[in-house]
Write an enzyme that holds these catalytic residues in place. Structure first.
Site, PDB file in Angstrom:
ATOM      1  N   ASP A   1      -8.803 -43.301  -4.531  1.00 57.50           N
ATOM      2  CA  ASP A   1      -8.787 -44.056  -5.780  1.00 57.50           C
ATOM      3  C   ASP A   1      -9.958 -43.587  -6.651  1.00 57.50           C
ATOM      4  O   ASP A   1     -10.845 -42.859  -6.196  1.00 57.50           O
ATOM      5  CB  ASP A   1      -8.909 -45.544  -5.444  1.00 57.50           C
ATOM      6  CG  ASP A   1      -8.609 -46.449  -6.618  1.00 57.50           C
ATOM      7  OD1 ASP A   1      -8.117 -45.963  -7.653  1.00 57.50           O
ATOM      8  OD2 ASP A   1      -8.873 -47.665  -6.499  1.00 57.50           O
TER       9      ASP A   1
ATOM     10  N   GLU B   1     -10.589 -39.935 -11.181  1.00 57.75           N
ATOM     11  CA  GLU B   1     -10.330 -39.254 -12.464  1.00 57.75           C
ATOM     12  C   GLU B   1     -11.472 -38.315 -12.915  1.00 57.75           C
ATOM     13  O   GLU B   1     -11.147 -37.433 -13.718  1.00 57.75           O
ATOM     14  CB  GLU B   1     -10.082 -40.312 -13.560  1.00 57.75           C
ATOM     15  CG  GLU B   1      -8.831 -41.111 -13.380  1.00 57.75           C
ATOM     16  CD  GLU B   1      -8.938 -42.153 -12.266  1.00 57.75           C
ATOM     17  OE1 GLU B   1      -7.913 -42.466 -11.649  1.00 57.75           O
ATOM     18  OE2 GLU B   1     -10.060 -42.634 -12.011  1.00 57.75           O
TER      19      GLU B   1
ATOM     20  N   ASP C   1      -3.428 -49.681 -12.430  1.00 59.64           N
ATOM     21  CA  ASP C   1      -3.687 -51.098 -12.672  1.00 59.64           C
ATOM     22  C   ASP C   1      -2.754 -51.634 -13.751  1.00 59.64           C
ATOM     23  O   ASP C   1      -3.046 -51.557 -14.951  1.00 59.64           O
ATOM     24  CB  ASP C   1      -5.145 -51.313 -13.087  1.00 59.64           C
ATOM     25  CG  ASP C   1      -6.110 -50.884 -11.992  1.00 59.64           C
ATOM     26  OD1 ASP C   1      -5.669 -50.742 -10.844  1.00 59.64           O
ATOM     27  OD2 ASP C   1      -7.297 -50.687 -12.293  1.00 59.64           O
TER      28      ASP C   1
END
Length: 934
Positions: free
Chosen positions: A452, A455, A575
């Site tokens: 997770d 990015e 999300d």
């Protein structure tokens, strides 16, 4: 995990306003044309059959920086259906996606001198370079190129411009590259992500499309999100015949892509133009060609197609144990239980909280769930806590694995506080990361990893230091407020490039809430160039580590993705929000990732935050049960939303997931097809019905494979849904006596009370199903039944299906290793005889598993007939046999044509070995007393 970036509910409007006020062209205003392009001064053939040419700038200007004066053009038909066009600086190497990350052919070496004369010059009359499927052509001054389809001459891409075009000629500067193509009005475009598209799966003219990996909540529409996929598919209907192709710009730098309906413009802040054109001409052919180049999707273990439950906020092991027990009590299928970062000690990767997740108790819990076939997956974030007593950090420092800024590890902040980011472009980092995964797996035998925040996400921006005299983080509040001492970095052109892409939907600096773009990776690679590759490179390193542990098939879930990520990881869409709009958006995003070559994808069922309504969660599990990746996940700050929390949701879950678990053999076969050909598991309807233009923009229904259609309720307060049925016969999967048939396509309003989802199976299909169960391990052992669908009432028809079975722990998914079986199923009705049979390849594995077919249901037979002379493998079935044949009338809804009278024939109490060829036949003729001649 929650995105710290503020919500942008009006990002599309703000984008237009900001670009206008900043002097940058919005997609709805006439663009400013920059310069007069380049002219071609030479071109010649290469020994490998390609072309290489050179361009010089026509008129220099300094808008967004000086022009690169000379460019090298290389063109090659790399396969019969793939064309590459590569344009770069002719004098020096520029940044490209590393060839070791995405293996591919190298373009021709740069020439040392550029001249007008060439050994084998191609004259103006030889401006076409033809391959098997595609033709490349060019104009010399100003330079432009076109790609045409050889079979019909249609132009697929044309960068040449004139005064009437809303775009200019080629622009190539160090930090600003621009190129455009004309498009016909009727082209339907799909792709260019990752973003949340409010208008559905088709690209919408004048919506902003920015590609730059960013940690921003997926509830933000038309905004650059977690992944970067600069590829689009173009579908056109030419005189009633469909043609699809796709275009990939292999470039990892940030970019804005402006789609205006009749043109498409790329504005890129670095790298090169490296275009790949895939000829198709079918949508499935396009994906096959694309994934053949970028990498075939990873094989997934069987259990990963089961249902998953997760939550950020399972504070201790007892809560996790209760979740598993409550799913079992509610009789809702569950294969995988997840932990967000709650298991960690102080949010630190590869650690256990000794109080809330004591090691001995966790091992006992894992022994218990593993014994029944359940699996356990945990989260790891890339940021490594700066903590001198933390072994992972110590070994990272010792091995020099972190991204640098001014020769020191770049300091950022994520959940544990101050962190350094591993540099996955460094081979030493890949080895160190693999060792840390090995160490953790020895501590906790997890079954997969969830990567997770890659990015990469940073709660701060700029150059930061750890504050003295205060705790950071404080331990109170949401945890994503920056508490480091930071200063913005604007001193380099990498931190403040001349052209501002629409980062975060608000033209934020490219280093906003991420790694500073002037930070440095291995071998001097700038974060500015490699930023959008971070999650991709982490997926590769994680996949290598997991595969090396026990030789088992890895399962990795990654939030950030790039071109080729599907070869290593699954993806969830980040999300999202518990709203009806987000439920609808989830379908388009899922379908896009199939086009991107990442078929194992799904959204957080019921929404990540805030808590959904009970009705919404009912409807969401009815959609999510048919996502390729099916997981309920919720936010730390939201109330609990496991599927058993509401009895009504539990009922819908038992119904929808019950069907999913019966479909697992079909889904697993689709997983195999994805691995060998790239074929998406979940597909838009136009994949199977490309001539039916009414489905080109359809984003509220989807297919699993080629023939299973899901038509969910996506609006509040509805107890029916209007669904579009393409021409042909469709059979309800939940009640196979119900049929819808039409010659030209039909909109039908279907009953859909709260616990009902409509799923229909198309004609000409053989669908393998099993009996289902609470866990995929047990469901996989149950008997098979086959559903055979003929076009309603035909006297001559056929159907086909297939089934792949293997040892799903093996890393490779293929035939020929002794641990797999592939079966083709066939059925025909012709000349009064119905036949169903199989052709088995490598049957031993399936035979050794003891798998049997127990029932065959044949739908759509002419209702005026009756069965006789049933034979199984050439032997007549007599009255004293256990095998029974029955006939049931089917109900037909049709579009006003001739009335159709059809029946279903079921053959029960069979015991056909899946691993052996079988053949069943029977006569289908007039009923007794019918005086017609057969």
């Amino acid at each position: 995990m929650v995105s710290p970036t503020p919500l942008l509910t009006l990002s599309s409007l703000l984008f237009v306003l900001l670009l206008c006020t900043a002097g940058v062209n919005s997609s709805s205003t006439p663009p400013t044309k920059i310069g007069n392009g380049y002219r071609l001064i030479s071109i010649e053939g290469t020994p490998d059959g390609g072309l290489v040419g050179h361009l010089v700038v026509n008129q220099k200007n300094n808008i967004y920086g000086p022009d690169i004066p000379t460019l090298q053009l290389s063109v090659k038909h790399e396969t019969h259906d793939r064309l590459r066009v590569h344009i770069t600086d002719a004098e020096k190497q520029r940044w490209e996606v590393p060839y070791n990350l995405l293996p591919r052919e190298q373009p021709p070496a740069l020439k040392q001198t550029i001249g007008r004369s060439r050994k084998s010059p191609i004259t103006v009359s030889e401006t076409e370079y033809s391959g098997s499927e595609l033709i490349f052509s060019y104009t010399a001054d100003p330079f432009g190129f076109a790609v045409k389809r050889k079979s019909n001459g249609q132009t697929l891409f044309n960068s040449s411009s004139d005064e009437s075009d809303p775009f200019g000629s080629l622009v190539f500067k160090d930090q600003y590259l621009e190129i455009s193509t004309k498009l016909p009005n009727d082209a339907s475009l799909y792709g260019l992500g990752e973003n949340t598209q409010p208008h559905g799966i088709k690209l919408y003219p004048n919506d902003p499309y920015t590609l730059y990996t960013t940690d921003i909540s997926a509830i933000n529409v038309n905004t650059d999100l977690y992944g970067s996929h600069p590829v689009y598919m173009d579908l056109r209907n030419v005189d009633g015949k469909p043609y699809a192709h796709s275009v990939l710009l292999l470039n990892s730098n940030g970019m804005d892509v402006f789609y205006r309906g009749t043109s498409l413009t790329y504005k890129v802040i670095g790298g090169v133009f490296d275009f790949y054109f895939f000829a198709g001409p079918t949508p499935l052919g396009v994906i096959d060609q694309y994934t053949s180049f970028v990498g075939r999707p990873a094989p997934m273990p069987y259990w990963s197609l089961g249902f998953h439950q997760c939550r950020w906020g399972y504070h201790n092991l007892s809560v996790v144990e209760d979740v598993v027990a409550n799913y079992q009590k509610a009789q809702i299928p569950l294969d995988v239980i997840w932990n967000d970062d709650d298991h960690m000690d102080g949010h630190k990767d590869f650690t256990l909280n000794p109080i809330n997740y004591p090691h001995p108790k966790l091992l006992a819990f894992l022994d218990k769930i593993h014994s029944i076939g359940m699996k356990y997956i945990v989260l790891i974030d890339p940021g490594i806590a700066v903590n001198s007593s933390y072994g992972v950090y110590q070994r990272g420092i010792s091995n020099d694995v972190f991204i640098k800024y001014e020769d020191e590890p770049y300091l950022a902040q994520v959940w544990p506080g101050a962190v350094y980011f591993p540099d996955f472009l460094n081979p030493k980092t890949v080895s160190w990361w693999g060792d840390e995964i090995r160490r953790f797996h020895e501590l906790v035998p997890v079954d997969g990893l969830w990567i997770d925040m890659n990015e990469a996400s940073n709660f701060c921006s700029g150059k930061c230091t750890i504050p003295k005299g205060k705790q950071c983080p404080t331990g109170t509040g949401p945890g994503w407020d920056c508490c480091l001492d930071c200063k913005n970095i604007t001193k380099t052109r990498w931190d403040a490039p001349p052209y501002k892409i629409n980062a975060s939907g608000l033209q934020k600096p490219v280093g906003f809430k991420t790694i500073a773009t002037s930070a440095v990776h291995y071998n001097g690679i700038l974060e500015y160039d490699a930023h959008s590759l971070y999650g991709f490179s982490q997926s590769i390193a994680t996949h290598k580590a997991l595969q090396g542990l026990e030789g088992k098939r890895p399962f990795i879930l990654s939030r950030s993705t790039y071109v080729g990520s599907g070869q290593y990881a699954a993806h969830w869409t980040g999300d999202n929000q518990g709203t009806w709009e987000n439920l609808r958006y989830s379908i388009s995003t899922m379908l896009n990732f199939g086009i991107f070559g990442v078929p194992m994808v799904g959204s957080d069922i019921c929404g990540f935050y805030p808590q959904p309504t009970e009705e919404l969660c009912n409807r969401w599990i009815e959609v999510g049960a048919f996502y390729p990746f099916s997981r309920d996940h919720a936010n730390y700050y939201s109330p609990r939303q496991e599927l058993y929390q509401w009895e009504s949701v539990a009922e819908s879950a038992r119904n929808a997931l019950g069907m999913r678990y019966k479909l697992l053999p079909y889904l697993y076969t689709l997983n195999y097809e994805a691995h060998i050909s790239g074929a998406p598991i979940a597909r838009p309807l136009f994949f199977s019905f490309p001539t039916y233009t009414e489905v080109y923009g359809l984003s509220t229904q989807f297919l699993l494979g080629s023939s299973l259609m899901v038509s969910p309720v996506l609006e509040q307060g509805k107890s029916e849904v209007t669904a579009l049925f393409p021409p042909g016969s469709w059979y309800s999967l939940f009640d196979i006596t119900q049929t819808i048939t039409s010659k030209g396509g039909l909109n039908v309003t279907l009953d859909a009370p709260l616990h009902v989802v409509n799923v229909h199976l198309y004609q000409n299909t053989i669908l393998p199903m099993q009996q289902g169960g609470m866990i995929s391990k047990e469901a996989r052992k149950t008997p098979f039944n086959l559903i055979v669908t003929f076009p309603a009432g035909v006297s001559d028809g056929e159907a086909k299906g297939n089934l792949f079975i293997d040892d799903d722990e093996l890393p490779e998914m293929k035939l020929g290793n002794g641990y797999s079986t592939y079966i083709d199923f066939y059925a025909t009705v012709t000349k009064g005889t119905v036949k169903v049979w199989s052709e088995v390849q490598e049957g031993k594995f399936a035979f050794d598993q003891g798998l049997h077919i127990e029932k065959i249901s044949v739908l759509g037979l002419d209702g005026s007939g009756q069965a006789s002379a049933l034979e199984v493998d050439g032997k007549p079935v007599t009255g004293d046999s256990n095998i029974k044949l029955s006939t049931t009338k089917q109900n037909v809804l049709e579009d006003g044509g001739d009335k159709v009278n059809i029946v279903m024939v079921e053959i029960k109490a069979l015991s056909l070995d899946v691993g052996k060829n079988f053949a069943i036949t029977w006569k289908w003729g007039p009923k007794v007393g019918d005086k017609r001649i057969m």
